[in-house]
Write a protein that holds these residues in place. Structure first.
Motif, mmCIF file in Angstrom:
data_model
loop_
_atom_site.group_PDB
_atom_site.id
_atom_site.type_symbol
_atom_site.label_atom_id
_atom_site.label_comp_id
_atom_site.label_asym_id
_atom_site.label_seq_id
_atom_site.Cartn_x
_atom_site.Cartn_y
_atom_site.Cartn_z
ATOM 1 N N GLU A 184 -51.018 68.111 67.484
ATOM 2 C CA GLU A 184 -50.362 68.189 66.738
ATOM 3 C C GLU A 184 -48.849 68.151 66.781
ATOM 4 O OE1 GLU A 184 -50.946 71.532 64.919
ATOM 5 O OE2 GLU A 184 -52.738 71.382 66.130
ATOM 6 N N HIS A 185 -48.076 67.269 67.226
ATOM 7 C CA HIS A 185 -46.756 66.720 67.132
ATOM 8 C C HIS A 185 -46.815 65.926 65.973
ATOM 9 C CE1 HIS A 185 -47.636 63.865 70.532
ATOM 10 N NE2 HIS A 185 -47.528 63.019 69.998
ATOM 11 N N ASN A 186 -48.272 65.250 65.688
ATOM 12 C CA ASN A 186 -48.681 64.031 64.811
ATOM 13 C C ASN A 186 -48.702 64.093 63.415
ATOM 14 O OD1 ASN A 186 -48.027 61.485 66.906
ATOM 15 N ND2 ASN A 186 -49.331 61.066 66.894
ATOM 16 N N LYS A 187 -48.839 65.608 63.812
ATOM 17 C CA LYS A 187 -49.425 66.224 62.419
ATOM 18 C C LYS A 187 -48.820 66.317 61.278
ATOM 19 C CE LYS A 187 -53.882 68.801 63.881
ATOM 20 N NZ LYS A 187 -54.767 69.774 64.599
ATOM 21 N N VAL A 188 -48.745 65.253 61.131
ATOM 22 C CA VAL A 188 -47.157 64.422 59.234
ATOM 23 C C VAL A 188 -48.154 62.985 59.032
ATOM 24 C CG1 VAL A 188 -45.680 64.318 59.278
ATOM 25 C CG2 VAL A 188 -45.394 65.503 61.225
ATOM 26 N N LEU A 189 -48.014 64.090 58.015
ATOM 27 C CA LEU A 189 -49.156 62.278 56.946
ATOM 28 C C LEU A 189 -48.027 62.093 55.771
ATOM 29 C CD1 LEU A 189 -51.985 60.999 56.177
ATOM 30 C CD2 LEU A 189 -52.227 62.886 54.748
ATOM 31 N N VAL A 190 -47.633 60.300 56.157
ATOM 32 C CA VAL A 190 -46.756 60.308 54.964
ATOM 33 C C VAL A 190 -47.567 59.156 53.748
ATOM 34 C CG1 VAL A 190 -44.718 59.077 54.186
ATOM 35 C CG2 VAL A 190 -45.239 61.033 56.532
ATOM 36 N N THR A 191 -48.096 59.299 52.708
ATOM 37 C CA THR A 191 -48.689 58.749 51.381
ATOM 38 C C THR A 191 -47.651 58.407 50.631
ATOM 39 O OG1 THR A 191 -48.977 60.605 50.550
ATOM 40 C CG2 THR A 191 -50.163 59.397 52.174
ATOM 41 N N ALA A 192 -47.411 57.664 49.776
ATOM 42 C CA ALA A 192 -46.859 57.191 48.427
ATOM 43 C C ALA A 192 -46.703 58.077 47.440
ATOM 44 C CB ALA A 192 -48.088 56.547 48.068
ATOM 45 N N HIS A 193 -47.810 59.079 47.346
ATOM 46 C CA HIS A 193 -47.370 60.006 46.287
ATOM 47 C C HIS A 193 -48.250 61.181 46.643
ATOM 48 C CE1 HIS A 193 -51.439 59.238 44.538
ATOM 49 N NE2 HIS A 193 -51.301 60.830 43.492
ATOM 50 N N ASP A 194 -47.849 63.031 46.378
ATOM 51 C CA ASP A 194 -48.611 63.876 47.107
ATOM 52 C C ASP A 194 -49.909 64.465 46.992
ATOM 53 O OD1 ASP A 194 -48.232 66.183 48.025
ATOM 54 O OD2 ASP A 194 -47.423 66.993 46.857
ATOM 55 N N PHE A 205 -52.043 69.712 58.415
ATOM 56 C CA PHE A 205 -50.913 68.770 58.750
ATOM 57 C C PHE A 205 -50.333 68.657 57.550
ATOM 58 C CE2 PHE A 205 -54.995 66.731 60.109
ATOM 59 C CZ PHE A 205 -54.391 65.012 60.481
ATOM 60 N N GLU A 206 -48.598 68.613 57.353
ATOM 61 C CA GLU A 206 -47.786 68.407 56.933
ATOM 62 C C GLU A 206 -47.717 67.020 56.627
ATOM 63 O OE1 GLU A 206 -42.519 68.435 57.404
ATOM 64 O OE2 GLU A 206 -44.410 68.928 58.917
#
Length: 317
Positions: A184-194, A205-206
């Motif tokens: 759960e603490h890893n469910k963060v998705l950081v990408t170039a655009h939304d 996922f956040e």
């Protein structure tokens, strides 16, 4: 002599296989690779599909070329996404609609299912292919467009669509099962655009994009600084580049985090607005999503099969 020549010609025509009598395939032009794939899956041998936007192409910024215009004006059916995805081409499609059959396949999806657009009050997030549940609605719209263009092939289109939708449903099951293994603490998705908002909604996922829903929005230094602080504070260890967007901003996040003593890796390259190379599994809708699901889960400490849902992915994880 003339009679013998006529009879010979007639006998040759009669001996032709049944396929030779079949109607010529529908000539279809589709903007994105995802729509082109849906048309091929549903249309089968009744269609000849040309996709305008290949691997690595950003549909938000794409403008039609002269050869595109020729292809579309000669097509039996033109399929585009809509929802302001092909923002630079909208005026052209509205003009073309007066002369050819043109269908915006995402516009038929129930608006209650869609996310509001960050930058435009009357628009929606167009990235419906990011979740199988929404994309199946687009496939049905493609089926309806093909059926209207060639009613006599309706049964074939329905059977092909049913088979493809069954595969999409199986992909959705794989996604739910695999992404649920990410802590759960890893469910963060950081990408170039939304582009992954629907993905985040479906799988819990956040999602944090450096740019907004459109790649045409600017990524300022303040936004990058905010995300660097977030990565450091929350100890997020992976970010993702996209195949159709420059990796410059993502690299800035990695370097900014390193400057603050926190190591962040690039978890992999995701297909956001375009699919993989033609002729590969990743060059299909199923392969595109299978790749994204497997790469994201694997990079964020989930439990993934070595080569995805059916062992077809080009690279192991």
């Amino acid at each position: 002599m003339i009679r013998r020549s006529f009879l010979l010609a007639l006998s040759l025509v009669i001996s032709l296989p049944l396929a030779a009598w079949a109607e010529a395939p529908l000539k279809i032009v589709a903007t994105t690779g995802m729509i082109a794939d849906a048309a091929r899956q549903v249309g089968g041998d009744q269609v000849e599909v040309k996709g305008l936007m290949g691997p690595g192409v950003d549909p938000h910024a794409y403008r039609q070329t002269r050869s595109d215009i020729v292809a579309m004006t000669r097509a039996d059916l033109v399929l585009w996404h809509g929802l302001y995805l092909e923002a630079q081409m909208e005026e052209f499609f509205h003009d073309l609609d007066r002369k050819r059959t043109v269908v915006a396949v995402a516009e038929g999806v129930d608006k209650a299912k869609l996310r509001a657009h960050d930058d435009y009050a009357d628009k929606y997030d167009p990235h419906l292919w990011m979740t199988p549940e929404l994309w199946r609605d687009v496939v049905i719209e493609v089926q309806e467009a093909l059926t209207e263009a060639r009613p006599e092939a309706a049964d074939l289109f329905a059977a092909n669509a049913e088979a493809h939708l069954a595969d999409i449903d199986r992909l959705a099951e794989y996604a739910q099962k695999t992404l649920a293994t990410v802590p759960e603490h890893n469910k963060v998705l950081v990408t170039a655009h939304d582009a992954f908002g629907y993905f985040g909604q479906s799988f819990g996922f956040e999602v944090l994009g450096i740019q907004g829903i459109s790649t045409q929005s600017e990524a300022g230094l303040n936004r990058i600084g905010e995300l660097v602080d977030l990565l450091v504070d929350r100890k997020i260890t992976a970010v993702f580049v996209e195949s159709s967007v420059s990796d410059r901003s993502i690299r800035a996040l990695v370097e900014g985090s390193a400057a603050k003593g926190h190591e962040v890796k690039v978890g992999g390259e995701l297909f956001s607005d375009a699919m993989g190379e033609p002729g590969t599994y990743e060059g299909t809708y199923l392969g595109m999503l299978d790749h994204n699901i497997t790469v994201i889960a694997g990079a964020l400490d989930g439990d993934v099969p070595a080569r995805g849902m059916d062992g077809k992915l080009s690279a192991g994880f």
